[in-house]
Design a protein around this motif. Structure first.
Motif, short mmCIF file in Angstrom:
data_model
loop_
_atom_site.label_atom_id
_atom_site.label_comp_id
_atom_site.label_asym_id
_atom_site.label_seq_id
_atom_site.Cartn_x
_atom_site.Cartn_y
_atom_site.Cartn_z
N PHE A 95 0.82 -1.11 -0.03
CA PHE A 95 0.04 0.00 -0.17
C PHE A 95 0.85 1.23 -0.09
N PRO A 96 1.93 1.61 -0.85
CA PRO A 96 2.64 2.54 -0.87
C PRO A 96 2.03 3.83 -0.98
N GLY A 97 1.10 3.99 -1.87
CA GLY A 97 0.12 5.22 -2.04
C GLY A 97 -0.34 5.65 -0.55
N GLN A 98 -1.10 4.79 -0.13
CA GLN A 98 -1.75 5.38 1.27
C GLN A 98 -0.74 5.69 2.26
N ARG A 99 0.32 4.71 2.28
CA ARG A 99 1.28 5.01 3.33
C ARG A 99 1.75 6.65 3.29
#
Length: 277
Positions: free
Chosen positions: A114-118
């Motif tokens: 979940f790179p975008g959310q993080r």
């Protein structure tokens, strides 16, 4: 010769023995002039870019990424962060720039889930940290105009599959924009850099300061470093500083041990998160 020096100090030799085989070889390769220091790891990066010793280096590096001249005035503690990182980080640096902006630069060994959310959460944390500080300083005179941009820079040693769908691009810049073209100044910007894509970039890289800094991070073999110094003579100072540590194997070993501790700690967290996912 290197091992003989370490054996003179039981503590140092014990440190060496605790390294895994890959790191032992990496350490020996540096001490014998075959490899550079692994600058993508926290202790080595911060040694070469120490703000008190080399105040201009970090500013030049970040300027090349952000595409505009910035000056780092201080490094901030990450302890005030509202979020628990949990990513497989091998380098993490939070700085305040001359205009009050904040920039967070981190290097990840492998991409987390979940790179975008993080990244959105980490960027929001930077913004709230700045808001708390500025409002505390300004009091009743605080205006939202006093807020400055926050920059999130993530450099991947090994990037996710999605990055390899863009083999012509190793650096990605993101901002929030409206589909109508409405121009409203928002404060959060993102840079994602895939070092593995950069290494395998299939087209000639243009000569620039950004290319020089990314090449410095991506280059491990001294033979390649020699070519890099021919292309960018100003990098010689950094490589000469690295070479000076070859005569101080105990200090280098301490840096390797610290890097391994950070990696081990974050690997455990990463494995827990992968299992939960």
């Amino acid at each position: 010769m290197v091992l003989k020096k370490l054996q003179e100090s039981p503590l140092s030799y014990h440190q060496f023995e605790r390294l895994d085989e890959r790191w032992k070889q990496r350490f020996l390769d540096f001490c014998t002039g075959k490899k550079t220091l692994p600058l993508t790891y926290d202790p080595f990066f911060k040694k070469m870019f120490h703000l008190d010793i080399h105040p201009e280096r970090l500013s030049r590096f970040l300027s090349s990424i952000l595409g505009k001249k910035v000056t780092v005035v201080r490094i901030l503690s990450g302890e005030e962060c509202l979020l628990d990182g949990g990513a497989l980080l091998i380098m993490d640096l939070l700085v305040e720039l001359e205009d009050g902006s904040l920039a967070n630069c981190e290097i990840q060994k492998v991409p987390y889930a979940f790179p975008g959310q993080r990244m959105s959460c980490y960027s929001a944390d930077l913004l709230l940290r700045q808001y708390s500080r500025v409002k505390g300083e300004k009091g009743k005179d605080f205006k939202y105009l006093d807020m400055k941009p926050v920059y999130t820079i993530v450099i991947y040693e090994k990037s996710a599959r999605v990055f390899h769908k863009h083999p012509k691009d190793y650096i990605h810049h993101g901002v929030t924009a409206f589909d109508t073209g409405l121009e409203v100044e928002l404060l959060q910007e993102y840079w994602l850099i895939a070092l593995d894509v950069f290494r395998e970039f299939p087209y000639p890289k243009s000569r620039s300061e950004q290319i020089a800094w990314l090449s410095l991070l991506a280059t491990e073999d001294m033979a390649e470093a020699e070519k890099l110094m021919e292309e960018y003579p100003w990098l010689k100072e950094i490589y000469q500083e690295m070479a000076a540590y070859m005569s101080e194997p105990k200090e280098v070993l301490n840096m390797f041990s610290e890097a391994l501790k950070i990696m081990d700690r974050n690997t455990v967290q990463y494995m827990i998160e992968e299992q939960m996912d």
